[in-house]
Scaffold this active site. Structure first.
Site, PDB file in Angstrom:
ATOM      1  N   GLU A   1      37.059  42.420  46.115  1.00 51.32           N
ATOM      2  CA  GLU A   1      36.999  41.853  46.341  1.00 51.32           C
ATOM      3  C   GLU A   1      36.736  41.091  47.945  1.00 51.32           C
ATOM      4  O   GLU A   1      37.726  41.685  48.491  1.00 51.32           O
ATOM      5  CB  GLU A   1      38.773  40.046  46.102  1.00 51.32           C
ATOM      6  CG  GLU A   1      38.048  40.297  44.855  1.00 51.32           C
ATOM      7  CD  GLU A   1      39.665  38.800  44.579  1.00 51.32           C
ATOM      8  OE1 GLU A   1      39.577  37.597  45.496  1.00 51.32           O
ATOM      9  OE2 GLU A   1      40.663  38.563  43.684  1.00 51.32           O
TER      10      GLU A   1
ATOM     11  N   GLU B   1      45.989  41.690  43.376  1.00 53.92           N
ATOM     12  CA  GLU B   1      46.866  41.364  45.025  1.00 53.92           C
ATOM     13  C   GLU B   1      48.332  40.874  44.217  1.00 53.92           C
ATOM     14  O   GLU B   1      49.157  39.554  44.758  1.00 53.92           O
ATOM     15  CB  GLU B   1      46.520  39.598  45.122  1.00 53.92           C
ATOM     16  CG  GLU B   1      44.750  39.895  45.406  1.00 53.92           C
ATOM     17  CD  GLU B   1      45.101  38.451  46.459  1.00 53.92           C
ATOM     18  OE1 GLU B   1      45.038  37.994  46.721  1.00 53.92           O
ATOM     19  OE2 GLU B   1      43.506  38.928  46.608  1.00 53.92           O
TER      20      GLU B   1
HETATM   21  O1  AHR Z   1      38.640  35.012  44.495  1.00 51.45           O
HETATM   22  C1  AHR Z   1      39.239  34.097  45.271  1.00 51.45           C
HETATM   23  C2  AHR Z   1      40.474  34.282  45.482  1.00 51.45           C
HETATM   24  O2  AHR Z   1      40.777  35.136  46.163  1.00 51.45           O
HETATM   25  C3  AHR Z   1      40.851  35.116  44.163  1.00 51.45           C
HETATM   26  O3  AHR Z   1      41.763  34.482  42.768  1.00 51.45           O
HETATM   27  C4  AHR Z   1      42.513  36.383  44.032  1.00 51.45           C
HETATM   28  O4  AHR Z   1      42.782  37.369  43.812  1.00 51.45           O
HETATM   29  C5  AHR Z   1      42.039  36.149  46.145  1.00 51.45           C
HETATM   30  O5  AHR Z   1      43.578  35.649  46.513  1.00 51.45           O
END
Ligand code: AHR
Length: 503
Positions: A292, A173
């Site tokens: 994610e 990210e």
């Molecule tokens: O999954 C939780 C968090 O969400 C992770 O650490 C991050 O990559 C995202 O913002």
């Protein structure tokens, strides 16, 4: 109302990819410590891993696991987590304002991954670190014995075997201002490209994932992918996508339609990647690593890291408890991912244990399944063969975020070899049941019989499971589903997820 699905064995999108069913283990809250690893637990094995969690991970049908972060990785020194445990440093994790004893690191994770029967996906730190540290961890993990760092691995693990990690994320990210070492698109494109180029000098066959956007609402969404891919195109295989949904301010209808955003997100990233492909006159296509995705109630207090002088080890963080409705939205997100199997080459549910997770644990106690465990486990087990395009005729419902959304969504998979046809369908309209109708008589599947139909639904959409009542929301046989004269019919209750298996 009626929902009519049209499918045909010839309408194939792409093969079902096992990597669609990945998950994520971050050094965050209780995901690692008292999640996968708890040496004092009565069910811990000789390496300290909870065997109850290992069994649930296998039952969940997880294919690959991303590690060690997440926001955590952008401040992480991988060397802290290898070598004799008693010599490992305790460090502050700035991302989650916690302390990490580094008892678990790369070698422990790899030992766990082997027991869990999952493929590892490893993220390097491109927040506070760069090309050299990425090369170092690659050498440590993958190089054959005989180099400085691979010999350290051999000494630490007692085995000549390389970890042979194939999938590598180039940071996490990096478009997000919250990220340690956050960069603008140009800065990130440079370091990611140079890291990828150097890693490929060590091993040209690595599968490299460059950071895309943290969600489709980011101000740089689209432009970020364009800039980053324009520079990194020849050196990477996938671009990442991340997204989390939740019901906000009581807007249930928009939340139920969340998969519309995931569809839009994927289609937009594909369009951008293909635009860069045309611009650069390349043949190869960049795929998406949706590494994610989940439902996450980010605004709730449980998601707020500790602050001030408190730097706890493994605090309770992001321990969302999922409702029946959350599981329906979640099942719909899996439908969206499957439908895009032509371009989504890998996906990781964030996360696996305790932290916005399908598996929950009590320290020293029980492990139990959240509502979301079920659509994941069933989709992973029964989505086989090829993904089929499904045409859906259904009324729509109004919602603030998307205007109108179709009341149902569906995808199907067809395994020509075994003759298994599986239909996944959601009724995401709160206003009432839908009558399902599918004409399978001349759809190229041959003679079919109904094997099973199960529906996840609860009359209270906010009902959830708990350690004491882990079976409150589970899929139940749907006895209304029938196959007669080649026509599949049945009732889909309001806010429900259904799987129909035919063979
Ligand atoms: O999954 C939780 C968090 O969400 C992770 O650490 C991050 O990559 C995202 O913002």
């Amino acid at each position: 109302s009626q929902v009519t699905l049209t499918l045909n064995s010839a309408f194939r999108i792409a093969p079902v990819r096992r990597r669609t069913f990945g998950a994520f283990v971050e050094h965050l809250g209780r995901c690692v410590y008292t999640g996968i690893f708890e040496p004092d637990h009565p069910e811990a094995d000789a390496d300290g891993f909870r065997t109850d969690v290992l069994a649930l991970t296998r039952e969940l049908g997880v294919s690959s696991v991303r590690y060690p972060g997440g926001n955590f990785v952008s401040g992480y020194r991988w060397e802290d987590g290898v070598g004799p445990v008693e010599e490992r440093p305790v460090r502050h994790d700035l991302a989650w304002h916690s302390s990490d004893p580094n008892t678990v690191g790369l070698d422990e994770f790899m030992a766990w991954a082997k027991k869990a029967e999952v493929e590892p996906m490893y993220a390097v730190n491109l927040g506070t670190r760069g090309v050299q540290e990425a090369l170092d961890v690659l050498e440590y993990a993958n190089a054959p014995a005989g180099t400085c760092l691979s010999d350290q691995r051999v000494a630490n693990t007692g085995s000549e075997e390389s970890h042979d990690i194939r999938m590598w994320c180039l940071g996490n990210e990096m478009d997000g201002p919250w990220q340690i070492g956050h960069k603008n698109a140009e800065e990130y494109a440079r370091v990611a490209t140079e890291t990828a180029r150097a890693m490929r000098m060590e091993d040209p066959d690595l599968e490299l994932i460059v950071c895309g956007s943290s969600n489709s609402q980011m101000p740089t969404f689209g432009a970020w992918e364009n800039t980053v891919l324009t520079e990194a195109y020849d050196h990477v295989d996938m671009v990442s996508a991340h997204v989390y949904y939740s019901e906000k301010d009581g807007d249930q209808a928009s939340f139920l339609a969340s998969a519309d955003d995931m569809d839009h997100f994927i289609d937009s990233v594909v369009a951008t990647a293909d635009h860069v492909r045309a611009k650069l006159k390349r043949d190869k296509r960049i795929m998406i690593s949706f590494d994610e995705w989940n439902v996450w109630y980010q605004h709730r207090a449980e998601s707020r890291p500790p602050s001030g002088k408190d730097w706890p080890v493994a605090p309770v963080l992001l321990e969302d408890i999922y409702s029946a409705m959350d599981a329906v939205v979640f099942g719909n997100l899996l439908i969206s991912l499957l439908r895009h199997s032509d371009r989504v080459a890998s996906a990781s549910l964030a996360q696996l244990v305790n932290v916005i997770a399908p598996i929950m644990t009590e320290p020293g106690g029980r492990a139990w399944k959240q509502t979301t465990f079920h659509p994941f486990a069933l989709t992973s087990r029964y989505a086989k063969g090829d993904v089929l395009q499904v045409n859906i005729e259904v009324p729509s419902f109004e919602n603030q975020r998307f205007g109108t959304s179709a009341s149902a969504d569906a995808v199907a998979t067809w395994d020509e070899d075994s003759g298994d046809l599986t239909v996944f369908v959601v009724n995401r309209d709160a206003s009432g049941a839908l009558d399902l109708g599918v004409d399978l008589s001349s759809a190229g599947f041959g003679e079919l019989v109904l094997v099973e139909a199960v529906t996840l639904h609860h009359e209270d959409p906010y009902a959830a499971n708990s350690a004491d009542a882990p079976e409150t929301v589970t899929p139940q046989p749907n006895s209304s589903v029938a196959l007669q004269g080649g026509r599949l019919s049945g009732e889909l209750p309001a806010i429900s997820w259904t799987m129909v298996r035919l063979a």
